[in-house]
Structures are given as structure tokens and as C-alpha cells.
Design a protein around this motif. Sequence first.
Motif, PDB file in Angstrom:
ATOM      1  N   ASN A 167       0.867  -1.178   0.000  1.00 33.50           N
ATOM      2  CA  ASN A 167       0.000   0.000   0.000  1.00 33.50           C
ATOM      3  C   ASN A 167       0.901   1.224   0.000  1.00 33.50           C
ATOM      4  OD1 ASN A 167      -2.796  -1.257   0.739  1.00 33.50           O
ATOM      5  ND2 ASN A 167      -1.344  -2.169   2.146  1.00 33.50           N
ATOM      6  N   GLU A 168       0.529   2.229  -0.784  1.00 33.10           N
ATOM      7  CA  GLU A 168       1.342   3.443  -0.834  1.00 33.10           C
ATOM      8  C   GLU A 168       0.693   4.505   0.036  1.00 33.10           C
ATOM      9  OE1 GLU A 168       2.478   6.597  -4.226  1.00 33.10           O
ATOM     10  OE2 GLU A 168       3.227   4.581  -4.600  1.00 33.10           O
ATOM     11  N   MET A 169       1.328   4.822   1.160  1.00 32.18           N
ATOM     12  CA  MET A 169       0.806   5.856   2.051  1.00 32.18           C
ATOM     13  C   MET A 169       1.221   7.235   1.563  1.00 32.18           C
ATOM     14  SD  MET A 169      -1.058   6.226   4.727  1.00 32.18           S
ATOM     15  CE  MET A 169      -1.500   7.464   5.939  1.00 32.18           C
ATOM     16  N   GLU A 170       2.387   7.306   0.969  1.00 30.55           N
ATOM     17  CA  GLU A 170       2.930   8.549   0.438  1.00 30.55           C
ATOM     18  C   GLU A 170       3.966   8.162  -0.600  1.00 30.55           C
ATOM     19  OE1 GLU A 170       3.484  12.843   0.413  1.00 30.55           O
ATOM     20  OE2 GLU A 170       1.919  11.364   0.565  1.00 30.55           O
ATOM     21  N   ASP A 171       4.388   9.123  -1.430  1.00 35.67           N
ATOM     22  CA  ASP A 171       5.329   8.819  -2.507  1.00 35.67           C
ATOM     23  C   ASP A 171       6.561   8.059  -2.030  1.00 35.67           C
ATOM     24  OD1 ASP A 171       3.817   9.867  -4.464  1.00 35.67           O
ATOM     25  OD2 ASP A 171       4.933  11.727  -4.714  1.00 35.67           O
ATOM     26  N   GLU A 172       7.007   8.367  -0.830  1.00 33.76           N
ATOM     27  CA  GLU A 172       8.261   7.799  -0.350  1.00 33.76           C
ATOM     28  C   GLU A 172       8.062   6.801   0.783  1.00 33.76           C
ATOM     29  OE1 GLU A 172      10.573  11.202   0.607  1.00 33.76           O
ATOM     30  OE2 GLU A 172      10.573  11.971  -1.434  1.00 33.76           O
ATOM     31  N   ILE A 173       6.817   6.333   0.986  1.00 38.88           N
ATOM     32  CA  ILE A 173       6.535   5.376   2.056  1.00 38.88           C
ATOM     33  C   ILE A 173       5.650   4.253   1.519  1.00 38.88           C
ATOM     34  CG2 ILE A 173       5.550   5.041   4.352  1.00 38.88           C
ATOM     35  CD1 ILE A 173       5.955   8.008   4.861  1.00 38.88           C
ATOM     36  N   LEU A 174       6.125   3.005   1.650  1.00 37.79           N
ATOM     37  CA  LEU A 174       5.352   1.838   1.265  1.00 37.79           C
ATOM     38  C   LEU A 174       4.967   1.068   2.521  1.00 37.79           C
ATOM     39  CD1 LEU A 174       7.412   0.471  -1.787  1.00 37.79           C
ATOM     40  CD2 LEU A 174       5.386   1.929  -1.833  1.00 37.79           C
ATOM     41  N   LEU A 175       3.727   0.572   2.559  1.00 30.92           N
ATOM     42  CA  LEU A 175       3.264  -0.271   3.655  1.00 30.92           C
ATOM     43  C   LEU A 175       3.136  -1.698   3.138  1.00 30.92           C
ATOM     44  CD1 LEU A 175       0.383   1.900   5.191  1.00 30.92           C
ATOM     45  CD2 LEU A 175       2.830   2.018   5.637  1.00 30.92           C
ATOM     46  N   ALA A 176       3.649  -2.664   3.882  1.00 37.43           N
ATOM     47  CA  ALA A 176       3.596  -4.068   3.465  1.00 37.43           C
ATOM     48  C   ALA A 176       3.676  -4.934   4.712  1.00 37.43           C
ATOM     49  CB  ALA A 176       4.750  -4.375   2.510  1.00 37.43           C
ATOM     50  N   SER A 186       3.928  -5.738  10.425  1.00 38.14           N
ATOM     51  CA  SER A 186       3.510  -4.638   9.562  1.00 38.14           C
ATOM     52  C   SER A 186       4.743  -3.794   9.282  1.00 38.14           C
ATOM     53  CB  SER A 186       2.434  -3.796  10.267  1.00 38.14           C
ATOM     54  OG  SER A 186       2.267  -2.552   9.630  1.00 38.14           O
ATOM     55  N   ALA A 187       5.065  -3.588   8.004  1.00 42.94           N
ATOM     56  CA  ALA A 187       6.326  -2.931   7.637  1.00 42.94           C
ATOM     57  C   ALA A 187       6.079  -1.613   6.920  1.00 42.94           C
ATOM     58  CB  ALA A 187       7.155  -3.845   6.736  1.00 42.94           C
ATOM     59  N   ARG A 188       6.929  -0.627   7.233  1.00 43.85           N
ATOM     60  CA  ARG A 188       6.991   0.626   6.485  1.00 43.85           C
ATOM     61  C   ARG A 188       8.383   0.731   5.886  1.00 43.85           C
ATOM     62  NH1 ARG A 188       3.930  -0.004   9.852  1.00 43.85           N
ATOM     63  NH2 ARG A 188       1.825   0.822   9.964  1.00 43.85           N
ATOM     64  N   LEU A 189       8.430   0.946   4.585  1.00 41.75           N
ATOM     65  CA  LEU A 189       9.704   1.060   3.881  1.00 41.75           C
ATOM     66  C   LEU A 189       9.842   2.493   3.384  1.00 41.75           C
ATOM     67  CD1 LEU A 189       8.237  -1.908   2.940  1.00 41.75           C
ATOM     68  CD2 LEU A 189      10.611  -2.275   2.302  1.00 41.75           C
ATOM     69  N   PHE A 190      10.937   3.136   3.747  1.00 44.49           N
ATOM     70  CA  PHE A 190      11.136   4.552   3.463  1.00 44.49           C
ATOM     71  C   PHE A 190      12.166   4.707   2.346  1.00 44.49           C
ATOM     72  CE2 PHE A 190       9.873   4.083   7.850  1.00 44.49           C
ATOM     73  CZ  PHE A 190       8.826   4.989   7.962  1.00 44.49           C
ATOM     74  N   ALA A 191      11.782   5.451   1.304  1.00 42.62           N
ATOM     75  CA  ALA A 191      12.675   5.683   0.170  1.00 42.62           C
ATOM     76  C   ALA A 191      13.314   7.054   0.271  1.00 42.62           C
ATOM     77  CB  ALA A 191      11.888   5.582  -1.139  1.00 42.62           C
ATOM     78  N   SER A 192      14.529   7.143  -0.226  1.00 42.17           N
ATOM     79  CA  SER A 192      15.238   8.421  -0.309  1.00 42.17           C
ATOM     80  C   SER A 192      15.497   8.712  -1.773  1.00 42.17           C
ATOM     81  CB  SER A 192      16.561   8.343   0.456  1.00 42.17           C
ATOM     82  OG  SER A 192      17.279   9.550   0.324  1.00 42.17           O
ATOM     83  N   LYS A 193      14.869   9.764  -2.293  1.00 43.54           N
ATOM     84  CA  LYS A 193      15.019  10.105  -3.704  1.00 43.54           C
ATOM     85  C   LYS A 193      16.291  10.922  -3.925  1.00 43.54           C
ATOM     86  CE  LYS A 193      10.079  10.162  -4.824  1.00 43.54           C
ATOM     87  NZ  LYS A 193       8.945  10.968  -5.330  1.00 43.54           N
ATOM     88  N   ASP A 194      16.737  10.942  -5.186  1.00 42.80           N
ATOM     89  CA  ASP A 194      17.898  11.769  -5.509  1.00 42.80           C
ATOM     90  C   ASP A 194      17.472  13.229  -5.602  1.00 42.80           C
ATOM     91  OD1 ASP A 194      16.634  12.143  -7.913  1.00 42.80           O
ATOM     92  OD2 ASP A 194      17.978  10.865  -9.066  1.00 42.80           O
ATOM     93  N   GLY A 206      15.369   3.118   5.003  1.00 40.36           N
ATOM     94  CA  GLY A 206      15.096   2.469   6.283  1.00 40.36           C
ATOM     95  C   GLY A 206      13.842   1.623   6.226  1.00 40.36           C
ATOM     96  N   VAL A 207      13.742   0.673   7.159  1.00 35.95           N
ATOM     97  CA  VAL A 207      12.566  -0.186   7.302  1.00 35.95           C
ATOM     98  C   VAL A 207      12.106  -0.112   8.753  1.00 35.95           C
ATOM     99  CG1 VAL A 207      11.640  -2.526   7.121  1.00 35.95           C
ATOM    100  CG2 VAL A 207      13.378  -1.756   5.487  1.00 35.95           C
ATOM    101  N   GLU A 208      10.797  -0.009   8.949  1.00 33.04           N
ATOM    102  CA  GLU A 208      10.209   0.053  10.285  1.00 33.04           C
ATOM    103  C   GLU A 208       9.181  -1.062  10.408  1.00 33.04           C
ATOM    104  OE1 GLU A 208       8.938   4.013  11.973  1.00 33.04           O
ATOM    105  OE2 GLU A 208       6.972   3.047  11.792  1.00 33.04           O
ATOM    106  N   LEU A 209       9.386  -1.987  11.347  1.00 35.11           N
ATOM    107  CA  LEU A 209       8.475  -3.106  11.572  1.00 35.11           C
ATOM    108  C   LEU A 209       7.683  -2.878  12.854  1.00 35.11           C
ATOM    109  CD1 LEU A 209      10.898  -6.112  10.876  1.00 35.11           C
ATOM    110  CD2 LEU A 209       9.502  -4.853   9.234  1.00 35.11           C
ATOM    111  N   ARG A 210       6.388  -3.264  12.826  1.00 30.63           N
ATOM    112  CA  ARG A 210       5.533  -3.086  14.006  1.00 30.63           C
ATOM    113  C   ARG A 210       4.751  -4.361  14.301  1.00 30.63           C
ATOM    114  NH1 ARG A 210       3.977   2.373  15.646  1.00 30.63           N
ATOM    115  NH2 ARG A 210       5.473   3.800  14.696  1.00 30.63           N
TER     116      ARG A 210
END
Length: 326
Positions: A167-176, A186-194, A206-210
Motif C-alpha cells: 500500500n502506498e501511504m505517500e510517494d516515499e513510504i510503502l506499507l507491506a 507490519s512494515a513501512r519502507l522509506f525511500a530516499s530520492k535523488d 530504512g525499514v520500520e516493523l511493528r
Amino acid sequence: MPQFFSIGLSLFFLVFAMTASCQATEADSQPQAKEPATLIIQNKSHFELVALRITSADSTGFARLDLNPGDEDELENPGGTAVVSLDLGLVLGTWKDIPLDNAQKLTLSGDKGEYLLVQDAAGNEKGYTGELKSLLPEKDAKPSCSLDGFHTGMTMKQVCGLLESKNEMEDEILLASMGFANTVWSARLFASKDKNGSTDDAVLEGVELRQKLTGDTLRAVMADISQRHKYVPWQASLPGIELTFSDMAGYEQKDKDAVLSCALDAYLAHCHGNISVQYVSADVMQKLVNSEVPDKDIQIYTISTHGASQTLIVEMTAYTFEDIKQ
């Protein structure tokens, strides 16, 4: 993309010198700028309100909130009729057709976090029932992927290739959902754009697990990080206790682990307040013990808990050489 800003942010004004008569003329000819409408976000559920997204016909706004039960924050009100999405840690809630033009407060309520109460300036309140979607698979289902397949710095194209659904919560945050230490999270994956904002070149920052906090899950995570990943505790913060293991040069690792285990036993007996334990690789720890600055980017695991929502969090984060020096 428009972003929400906390009301607590400082406002800076540019003041131009002018004569008294000029000031009077300006005041008469130019209307005063209207203060933006505000919106109180209040959490009266049993969940942690991690983030909020408001989508209307012409704009989308996102805010990371991290509101424990009983907490609140204040944001700018974008107005209009909108879809409100709330990231509740283990659940994603969506409420459609929420009127915001005259709203002053949004309150998350209900045992399952299913109600969104909208209060206007006159104090009138109306409730809306949302659609809740678990961010975890069904009980006993296997995760689509494991945290072991991820590392900071990999491209988001590689990340998405490992995820079956997201699931895309925001352009730079994926929920899976993701497996770690024999548990599905429950995972949040954070992207860093150029600098050009290219999604193709974005990397995993980074990855955040809950998961729900239990002593067994906490112990399993600590054992997995220590035994399989060969990481050791670096720093720990518990209610009333601060530990820096790199300063315990005369202690063997088993003694350091015993100190931490004793402190965690005391915490788990009550589960009040928050804790945080940072892990670094054994070679990095040796440099820290010797008061040396690591000469390369490193990856840190952080285990933390939020006592109010009984949440266990595991974060995998990249730290650059410059971050470490600071």
C-alpha cells in the motif's frame, strides 16, 4: 506536493521600515492576510496514530504524527470534502467524503479505531465509520518476504520486486507485511530520492516493523539480531535507566547482555513507558569501544516499544559517515 505543517512551527516576518503616514496608507489599502484554518487531530483509540493523509479533488497532504492513545496535534485544515487515511500501525483506516470546510477537530475513536468524529466550530459532532484493512496477513499465513532480503541502499525497484503486495501511504513510504524473527510484521519502507526527485533512482533508506508487544516477541527479536546478524547492543534507554555499552570496556559481552536482560525483565513486568535499544555490528562496536569513528556508512537496528499502545517496533536504518561524526 503540498505538505501539512505543525502549528508549533516558528513564523518569520520581514518588516520594512516606513513612515507613520505610509504605514497608515498601507493598512487602509491592503487587507490583512487571513490566518490559515487549523484542525486538531485527536487519538482516543487504543492504537497509535502513526500518520495521516488527506486527499481532496485538487490536493493531497501527508503528516507523520506518532500520536499515542490520548495524544493530539494541530495541523492546517485544507478544507473541502476529502478522503482521510490513517496509518494505525497494524491497521490502515480509510474514511470517504469527510467534510472539512467547517471542521475544527478530527477524533479517532472506537475499540478497533473504526470511528472518525468530526467536530465543527459550534461544537457539533458527527461520526463516520471507516473501512479498516489489516496490514498483517491472516493468522498463520506466511509472509511474502523476509527482512533478511533487504538492506539499506538497495534501489526501490529491487524493493518492489521482493514485495508481493503493498500500500502506498505517500510517494516515499510503502506499507507491506514482512517476516522477521519467526513473526509477521507490519512494515513501512522509506525511500530516499535523488536531488532530481527521480523515483527510479530512489534507494531504501530504512525499514520500520511493528507488532503487538509481548515478552516472547521482544526476546526473539533480540536473539535474532544478536545471533544471526552478529550485532551487539550499543545504547539502551529505559524508564529511569540510560546504558552505553561501548563505555563498558571491562565487561565481556555476556555480562553486558545480562545487564540489559535484567533491565528488560523489570520493564516487561509493567510495560509502562517506552524503551529503545540500538544495535551495531561487532566490528563497529569495537571501534566505538576504542573511541574511534567508524570509517564507513553503517546500518543500525533499533528495538523500541510504545507502552501506551503496547507496540513493539524494529527499525533498520542507514547512517552515513557524516551522521556518525555528528
